[in-house]
Design an enzyme around this catalytic site. Structure first.
Site, short mmCIF file in Angstrom:
data_model
loop_
_atom_site.label_atom_id
_atom_site.label_comp_id
_atom_site.label_asym_id
_atom_site.label_seq_id
_atom_site.Cartn_x
_atom_site.Cartn_y
_atom_site.Cartn_z
N CYS A 1 -1.91 8.76 5.29
CA CYS A 1 -1.39 9.48 4.13
C CYS A 1 -1.34 10.98 4.43
O CYS A 1 -0.55 11.39 5.27
CB CYS A 1 -2.23 9.15 2.90
SG CYS A 1 -1.37 9.58 1.37
N HIS B 1 -2.53 3.03 2.95
CA HIS B 1 -3.97 3.26 3.12
C HIS B 1 -4.72 2.00 3.57
O HIS B 1 -5.16 1.22 2.72
CB HIS B 1 -4.57 3.68 1.78
CG HIS B 1 -4.24 5.08 1.38
ND1 HIS B 1 -5.02 6.16 1.73
CD2 HIS B 1 -3.22 5.57 0.65
CE1 HIS B 1 -4.49 7.27 1.22
NE2 HIS B 1 -3.39 6.94 0.56
N GLU C 1 -7.69 1.82 4.59
CA GLU C 1 -9.09 1.89 4.13
C GLU C 1 -9.23 1.46 2.67
O GLU C 1 -10.32 1.17 2.21
CB GLU C 1 -9.66 3.29 4.37
CG GLU C 1 -9.30 4.35 3.33
CD GLU C 1 -7.87 4.88 3.44
OE1 GLU C 1 -7.10 4.34 4.24
OE2 GLU C 1 -7.52 5.82 2.70
#
Lengths: 224, 83
Positions: free
Chosen positions: A85, A202, A204
């Site tokens: 990002c 993302h 994560e």
């Protein structure tokens, strides 16, 4: 492996990245950018957020901070580097990867789950997948539209540097499944080395089982 | 040394989509204005001292190359005036 997660003023996915990595049993520590990279750094995450308030352009200021010299040097030596990002924007602004991420076609901030097609499975970031796999990972960005001059895009594709493309749940790319208007639906690209990757979605945020799909784990497993 | 103002104008390259400009255009049309197209640009006014206008231009040019513009998506121009 000890992964250094570089925190700039305005980073906000640094703790998410640490938690996700630790969930996979990977050592990770958050590093304040002014302190420089620790000597035992074996992997680097440039996390998401709004470093320097997105002043000038998203990622522009962080890309020119002194720690990025060390990150580029580490990347050139083969240390795995992942920009997510805002970290992807920083990666492109700093020349780790080609192209630029700019204002979404919608001109709006978009926070939603998207599907990605794995374009290459022979990289550290995608070893857990098969080529053509469709994975579900969230995006959260206002400036994620991948832009690059046509000749450089052609070279990027010829050189097999595209890692992920936005697609529908069947793995087909089409305008409706391209959330931000990225050129050729590019969602993530590799640098000169396969060990350097940036992506707007993302991984994560798709790792811990208690918050939804866990398709992002494979990307982070590059640090194992 | 002479005091100059270098004005750096940074624009998206021709052909690069500008969603903010498009939204602004639509808002103007909603207000009843008649227009064909609209482009937006960032303008930086840099006060500096240099030996000559060329030297001032060269410094501003490097600032644009290294930070103010992203050559992947932007074109820019530099104008130098004595202050």
């Amino acid at each position: 492996m000890t992964v250094s997660i570089v925190r700039f003023g305005g980073s906000n996915c640094d703790r998410d990245a640490k938690r996700a990595l630790e969930h996979l049993g990977i050592d990770a520590e958050i590093v304040w950018h002014e302190d420089g990279l620790p000597a035992d750094t074996e992997g680097i995450v440039l996390p998401g957020g709004f470093s320097y308030g997105d002043y000038l352009r998203a990622g522009a200021m962080a890309a020119r901070s002194p720690i990025m010299e060390s990150v580029r040097e580490a990347a050139s030596e083969g240390v795995p580097v992942l920009g997510v990002c805002n970290g992807a924007q920083i990666g492109c602004e700093s020349g780790l990867t080609d192209g630029a991420f700019t204002t979404n076609e919608s001109a709006r901030f978009q926070c939603e789950h998207v599907y990605l097609r794995v374009e290459r499975a022979d990289t550290p970031w995608t070893a857990a997948y098969e080529e053509g796999d469709v994975i579900e990972i969230p995006i959260a960005h206002g400036e994620g539209r991948y832009e690059i001059p046509d000749d450089r895009l052609a070279k990027l594709e010829d050189d097999d540097r595209v890692l992920f493309r936005y697609c529908d749940e069947n793995g087909e790319t089409n305008p409706a499944a391209n959330p931000n208007g990225s050129k050729n639906a590019v969602a993530g690209v590799l640098g000169d080395r396969d060990t350097v990757a940036v992506m707007m979605p993302h991984p994560e945020r798709a790792t811990l089982p208690d918050i939804g799909p866990t398709d992002g784990r494979g990307v982070l497993r590059a640090f194992e | 040394m002479t005091a100059y103002t270098a004005t750096v104008t940074v624009r998206l390259k021709h052909g690069v989509l500008d969603p903010e400009a498009e939204t602004t255009k639509q808002a103007l049309e909603r207000l009843g204005f008649d227009l064909e197209d609209l482009r937006s640009a960032d303008r930086f006014e840099i006060d500096l001292e240099a030996d000559s206008a060329d030297a001032a231009r060269e410094r501003a040019d490097e600032m644009a190359e290294r930070l103010l513009a992203n050559p992947t998506i932007h074109d820019y121009d530099v104008e130098v005036d004595e202050r």
